[in-house]
Enzyme design. Structure first.
Site, PDB file in Angstrom:
ATOM      1  N   GLU A 226     -46.458  48.000   6.177  1.00 21.59           N
ATOM      2  CA  GLU A 226     -45.776  46.968   5.392  1.00 21.59           C
ATOM      3  C   GLU A 226     -44.767  47.610   4.448  1.00 21.59           C
ATOM      4  O   GLU A 226     -43.606  47.230   4.408  1.00 21.59           O
ATOM      5  CB  GLU A 226     -46.787  46.140   4.604  1.00 21.59           C
ATOM      6  CG  GLU A 226     -46.130  45.041   3.784  1.00 21.59           C
ATOM      7  CD  GLU A 226     -47.116  44.146   3.067  1.00 21.59           C
ATOM      8  OE1 GLU A 226     -46.685  43.382   2.185  1.00 21.59           O
ATOM      9  OE2 GLU A 226     -48.323  44.183   3.384  1.00 21.59           O
ATOM     10  N   ARG A 304     -54.604  40.541  -5.868  1.00 18.34           N
ATOM     11  CA  ARG A 304     -55.462  39.850  -4.908  1.00 18.34           C
ATOM     12  C   ARG A 304     -56.928  40.224  -5.118  1.00 18.34           C
ATOM     13  O   ARG A 304     -57.818  39.420  -4.831  1.00 18.34           O
ATOM     14  CB  ARG A 304     -55.015  40.131  -3.476  1.00 18.34           C
ATOM     15  CG  ARG A 304     -55.658  39.196  -2.457  1.00 18.34           C
ATOM     16  CD  ARG A 304     -55.072  39.359  -1.072  1.00 18.34           C
ATOM     17  NE  ARG A 304     -53.805  38.696  -0.901  1.00 18.34           N
ATOM     18  CZ  ARG A 304     -53.647  37.525  -0.303  1.00 18.34           C
ATOM     19  NH1 ARG A 304     -54.706  36.849   0.131  1.00 18.34           N
ATOM     20  NH2 ARG A 304     -52.450  36.996  -0.153  1.00 18.34           N
ATOM     21  N   GLU A 704     -56.907  38.594   8.441  1.00 19.56           N
ATOM     22  CA  GLU A 704     -57.661  39.352   7.442  1.00 19.56           C
ATOM     23  C   GLU A 704     -59.091  38.874   7.198  1.00 19.56           C
ATOM     24  O   GLU A 704     -59.980  39.705   6.981  1.00 19.56           O
ATOM     25  CB  GLU A 704     -56.894  39.339   6.114  1.00 19.56           C
ATOM     26  CG  GLU A 704     -55.594  40.113   6.156  1.00 19.56           C
ATOM     27  CD  GLU A 704     -54.766  39.883   4.909  1.00 19.56           C
ATOM     28  OE1 GLU A 704     -54.648  40.810   4.108  1.00 19.56           O
ATOM     29  OE2 GLU A 704     -54.242  38.764   4.731  1.00 19.56           O
TER      30      GLU A 704
END
Length: 748
Positions: A226, A304, A704
């Site tokens: 990413e 997160r 995920e």
């Protein structure tokens, strides 16, 4: 529809970065990196290396025409180190030559003199010394101080969880080719083509429109491509701009493992309070995130962690705090779950601590505290369409959990060398980028006048099957066969300003945009058919036009040609942005997720108490897929995510020494689950739900969430260890390798 890449994968025909046919005159690049974790660079002598056979150039920071900076969230990461290095593996220079072999030989001739500085590898030490990537963040709900007085039981403890190597089959790499007018096209093994485009433009000091990033597919990503695919593409882009030659880099596995960041290791302190009825009334946790030497994606990963700090449980009083700690390790980065698993691991450890202290099964506490509709999470989102209880009940009844518990207890009573352990693992995982502005996508669709269709989106195929789902959207919307449709590579000149394919949102965002584009084209074609057949009720099925539910003689190619003759637009570009989501970081409150995914897994393990080894007998899963678009693809994601999570919790041990040197630097020293270590049985049941409107075709994201089922592996093993050694005071320190298990089995 099977995964559309399957046949070419099996035949070896799929094109990855290293399969791209090389242009004549292609040069090869090799990064030259630091051999110490923290030091001032006193001097570097490139003379002998520059004159070595086959060497064309050695590029350093002084050769950069733009900014020597590739930091995304925080600009704290130079492309090439200048004056000081902050981790082993930090790139100092780029060697470019006529072969990789020549570059490696030249690298041995570079002489560097370092003045070594203190090295920090532990996040708690970094926090104590004020070495932070950013200020800490704090999520609060209720009144934690008043809540402790209401608690019948209060327990405190610590949990530690290590990192994880992405170990994508295809290593990092990029291939840059010069075009006219100073433009460059780069084939990059990246999850984020736009991020690569932006950074190449920044470092080269040219506009983004002169940089074309093209990605056909990745041989795995898991988050490791990413942000961390960027520097390699920037380096070959820089070399191409300066040398006016094609330049390629395809990294050696050991170089990749040494130079790239991993899943973030976390250490956490927790305090949990329960009522007499075992309702969790208060939960306090402080996370110490090991960010490594630069920010990379650590601020977002840490965020997160906080979003998922209470997992699938409603807790009315929460105080969750997190520090992003700067250490002298490679900058850690995104990894499947993106900080969520680390947050969930701490709350599960706290529940197990409470359960063991009270003499009850952790499952009793887990079940009593599962979220329901209307519950408020610590960041302010009010839950709706919850399926935590439904998945728990379906899992425990479908797989006869009570009978399984009795069978395990009977086995343990009858065996001294072998002990079985059980764990139930519920999950609740939010779907969206938590940075609201990233939740958008575009799709470009061309219908050619022979009826064939080509599709471009911002989604990157990396083995997860997103191209298969995109193809399904096109064929189902238009009523045509898959053979008419081509899914193009991801290209920044066809679809601009894309978000990375990450956060489990690739299919949702790009699929929704593709639906919009296809529906707009379908409306135009139906209008042509309505005029041609003089009727309002038109459908296209099986490649023919149906009028009033009756098949006509007008085929799909006929209809497209009629539209073309009438000069109807057969191209559509659609933009989708997720509605309803928002978040205010100044208040740490909002509605950051489009929806949540739920599920429950029951994991059973058998531990050999003489050796410390273990086998997973079975994992039974009930998962909230919504209205699954493709059960085969989705089940594959469950199996892969589950086993990757089990690997993280058991075998995959990242080891750095106190000087920041990676010791688990090869597949001989870093172990991932193989065919012999995966569960003997994996059973998957699809929970019957209505799905969610913000999921593409109501088919919920599945990338995920299943990794979190793997957390139960740690606690199942711990359950078996406790059956053998019930009085042992066990630390919580993942992964639970056979060595650690053996020590715990005989701990006094």
């Amino acid at each position: 529809m099977i995964n559309i890449d399957a046949q070419n994968h099996v035949k070896g025909k799929s094109i990855y970065l290293d399969d791209i046919q090389e242009l004549q005159g292609t040069l090869y690049a090799l990064p030259f990196d630091a051999t110490v974790a923290h030091a001032k660079i006193k001097s570097i002598n490139y003379d002998a290396a520059s004159k070595a056979k086959g060497i064309v150039s050695i590029l350093t920071a002084k050769d950069i025409p733009g900014e020597n900076q590739i930091g995304g969230i925080i600009p704290d990461e130079p492309l090439f180190a200048e004056g000081e290095v902050h981790f082993r593996g930090q790139v100092i220079a780029l060697i470019v030559g006529t072969s990789e072999h020549h570059c490696r030989q030249a690298a041995k001739l570079i002489e560097v003199v370092y003045e070594e500085l203190p090295v920090i590898v532990d996040p708690r030490e970094a926090q104590a010394k004020g070495k932070l990537i950013m200020p800490p963040r704090n999520f609060k709900l209720g009144n934690i101080e008043e809540a402790w007085a209401q608690c019948e039981h209060i327990f405190e403890g610590r949990s530690d969880v290590n990192g994880q190597e992405h170990l994508y089959i295809e290593t990092q790499g990029a291939y840059a080719r010069p075009k006219e007018d100073g433009s460059i096209v780069i084939s990059s093994s990246t999850q984020g083509p736009t991020a690569v485009q932006r950074m190449v433009a920044r470092v080269l000091g040219i506009p983004m429109h002169k940089i074309e990033i093209d990605t056909v597919r990745l041989g795995g990503g898991f988050g490791g491509k990413e942000d961390q695919a960027t520097p390699w593409a920037v380096m070959v882009g820089l070399a191409t701009q300066l040398l006016h030659k094609p330049v390629k880099m395809s990294m050696h596995r050991m170089d990749d493992m040494r130079m790239t960041g991993k899943r973030h290791p976390y250490s956490a302190d927790f305090k949990i309070g329960l009522s007499k009825e075992l309702k969790i009334l208060a939960y306090e946790v402080t996370h110490y995130q090991n960010a490594g030497a630069a920010a990379d994606l650590s601020p977002a990963v840490m965020e997160r962690t906080l979003f998922h700090s209470t997992n699938a449980y409603f807790i009315p009083n929460v105080n969750a705090k997190a520090y992003s700690c700067k250490t002298n390790l490679p900058p850690n980065t995104a990894f499947r779950g993106f900080g969520g698993p680390q947050g969930k691991f701490a709350i599960e450890a706290a529940i197990v601590k409470a359960a063991e202290s009270l003499g009850v099964s952790p499952a009793v506490i887990q079940k009593k505290n599962l979220v329901v509709d209307g519950d408020e999470l610590s960041y302010g989102q009010i839950l709706q369409q919850t399926n935590a209880h439904a998945s728990w009940e379906a899992c425990t009844s479908t797989y006869q959990y009570e009978a399984q518990k009795k069978r395990v207890a009977d086995f343990n009573a009858a065996n001294s060398r072998y002990k079985k352990g059980l764990a139930v693992q519920p999950i609740c995982f939010g779907i969206s980028f938590t940075n609201t502005m990233m939740n958008h996508a575009r799709a470009l669709v061309h219908i050619y006048h022979d009826g064939s269709v080509v599709v471009s989106t911002g989604a990157v195929e990396m083995g997860q099957g997103v191209n298969t789902k995109l193809l399904q959207i096109v064929t189902e919307t238009f009523g045509i066969s898959a053979s008419r449709v081509r899914i193009e590579s991801t290209n920044t000149l066809r679809v601009a300003n894309t978000s990375p394919t990450a956060a489990s949102a690739g299919a949702d965002l790009n699929g929704k945009a593709l639906q919009m584009a296809c529906n707009a084209l379908l409306e135009r074609l139906i209008a042509v058919a309505q005029k041609e057949l003089n009727t309002e009720k038109i459908q296209i099925n099986d490649e023919f036009v149906f009028a009033n539910d009756e098949a006509t003689e007008i085929s799909w190619p006929d209809l497209v040609m009629k539209a073309f003759v009438l000069r109807v637009a057969l191209t559509e570009n659609a933009h989708y942005a997720t509605p309803t989501i928002h978040y205010d970081k100044t208040k740490e409150k909002g509605h950051p997720f489009a929806y949540h995914v739920y599920g429950t897994a029951i994991l059973e393990v058998t531990v050999d108490c003489l050796k410390g080894t273990y086998d997973f007998d079975q994992v039974n899963v009930v998962h909230d897929f919504g209205k699954s678009m493709n059960k085969d693809v989705d089940n594959g994601q469950i199996e892969g995510g589950l086993v990757q999570g089990i690997g993280w919790m058991t075998l995959e041990e990242i080891v750095y020494n106190n000087q920041g040197r990676l010791l688990s630097n090869a597949l001989s020293t870093y172990k991932v689950p193989d065919i012999y270590s995966v569960p003997k049985q994996i059973n998957i049941t699809h929970l019957e739900t209505e799905g969610h409107e913000l999921a593409v075709k109501k088919s919920k994201a599945v990338g995920e969430p299943p990794l979190m089922y793997g957390l139960g592996a740690y606690f199942a093993i711990r359950d078996a260890v406790k059956a053998f050694n019930p009085t042992a005071d066990l630390a919580v320190n993942a992964p639970y390798t056979p060595e650690k298990v053996l020590m715990d089995l005989y701990k006094k």
